[in-house]
Design a protein around this motif. Structure first.
Motif, short mmCIF file in Angstrom:
data_model
loop_
_atom_site.label_atom_id
_atom_site.label_comp_id
_atom_site.label_asym_id
_atom_site.label_seq_id
_atom_site.Cartn_x
_atom_site.Cartn_y
_atom_site.Cartn_z
N GLU A 44 -39.92 40.75 -85.27
CA GLU A 44 -40.69 40.27 -86.42
C GLU A 44 -41.62 41.37 -86.95
OE1 GLU A 44 -41.07 35.52 -85.33
OE2 GLU A 44 -42.51 36.94 -84.48
N TRP A 45 -42.20 42.16 -86.04
CA TRP A 45 -43.09 43.23 -86.46
C TRP A 45 -42.32 44.31 -87.23
CZ3 TRP A 45 -47.81 43.61 -87.75
CH2 TRP A 45 -48.43 44.85 -87.88
N ILE A 46 -41.12 44.60 -86.77
CA ILE A 46 -40.28 45.59 -87.46
C ILE A 46 -39.94 45.09 -88.87
CG2 ILE A 46 -38.04 46.78 -87.45
CD1 ILE A 46 -40.11 47.73 -85.30
N VAL A 47 -39.62 43.81 -89.00
CA VAL A 47 -39.34 43.24 -90.33
C VAL A 47 -40.57 43.40 -91.22
CG1 VAL A 47 -38.90 41.08 -91.58
CG2 VAL A 47 -37.55 41.65 -89.56
N PHE A 48 -41.76 43.13 -90.67
CA PHE A 48 -42.98 43.30 -91.45
C PHE A 48 -43.18 44.75 -91.84
CE2 PHE A 48 -47.48 44.47 -91.55
CZ PHE A 48 -47.87 43.74 -92.66
N LEU A 49 -43.03 45.67 -90.90
CA LEU A 49 -43.21 47.10 -91.21
C LEU A 49 -42.29 47.54 -92.34
CD1 LEU A 49 -43.57 48.83 -87.73
CD2 LEU A 49 -45.37 48.30 -89.39
N ASP A 50 -41.10 46.97 -92.37
CA ASP A 50 -40.12 47.38 -93.39
C ASP A 50 -40.49 46.87 -94.79
OD1 ASP A 50 -37.80 48.98 -93.76
OD2 ASP A 50 -36.66 47.15 -94.14
N THR A 51 -41.54 46.06 -94.90
CA THR A 51 -42.01 45.64 -96.23
C THR A 51 -43.04 46.61 -96.79
OG1 THR A 51 -43.87 44.28 -95.44
CG2 THR A 51 -41.70 43.20 -95.61
N LEU A 52 -43.55 47.52 -95.98
CA LEU A 52 -44.58 48.46 -96.42
C LEU A 52 -43.94 49.68 -97.05
CD1 LEU A 52 -46.82 48.25 -93.23
CD2 LEU A 52 -47.04 46.95 -95.35
N ALA A 73 -42.23 50.17 -77.58
CA ALA A 73 -43.64 50.09 -77.18
C ALA A 73 -44.11 48.64 -77.10
CB ALA A 73 -44.51 50.87 -78.17
N ILE A 74 -43.69 47.80 -78.05
CA ILE A 74 -44.08 46.40 -78.03
C ILE A 74 -43.48 45.70 -76.82
CG2 ILE A 74 -43.82 44.18 -79.22
CD1 ILE A 74 -44.07 45.77 -81.88
N ILE A 75 -42.21 45.95 -76.57
CA ILE A 75 -41.53 45.31 -75.43
C ILE A 75 -42.18 45.75 -74.11
CG2 ILE A 75 -39.36 45.23 -74.16
CD1 ILE A 75 -37.97 45.24 -76.96
N LYS A 76 -42.51 47.03 -73.98
CA LYS A 76 -43.14 47.53 -72.76
C LYS A 76 -44.54 46.96 -72.53
CE LYS A 76 -40.82 51.95 -72.12
NZ LYS A 76 -40.98 53.42 -72.11
N ASN A 77 -45.15 46.45 -73.59
CA ASN A 77 -46.52 45.94 -73.50
C ASN A 77 -46.61 44.44 -73.71
OD1 ASN A 77 -48.46 48.38 -73.21
ND2 ASN A 77 -46.93 49.03 -74.71
#
Length: 96
Positions: A44-52, A73-77
């Motif tokens: 979901e964060w990647i989808v959001f980043l791709d709107t910027l 990084a998100i998965i590791k954290n």
């Protein structure tokens, strides 16, 4: 910045262009601040980043590498990315 910070120093809002909505024909303007924490999965964060725009304009090879690194990084954290937000709601009466 926190909601309390905005409330204690309303001059900060001037930098956001909300200093005087009367120039747009509104009166009796009220403003409320609301806090929320948004939680995104890695995808979901990647989808959001791709709107910027600054991400969308990257060359494809660079974007793929960036998104892969962010996802890792998100998965590791813990698998989720949390974003604390302050939303502003303005309500007013449009003068006719």
């Amino acid at each position: 910045m926190t909601k309390k910070g905005f409330e204690e120093n309303p001059k900060i809002l001037i930098g956001y262009g909300f200093e005087d909505l009367s120039v747009y024909g509104f009166s009796d303007v009220l403003m409320n601040l609301y806090e929320a924490t948004l939680t995104y999965s890695a995808d979901e964060w990647i989808v959001f980043l791709d709107t910027l725009a600054n991400h969308r304009n990257l060359p494809d090879w660079n974007k793929v590498a960036l998104y892969a690194g962010v996802k890792e990084a998100i998965i590791k954290n813990g698998g989720f990315h949390k974003v604390d937000c302050i939303f502003q709601l303005y309500m007013g009466r449009k003068n006719t």
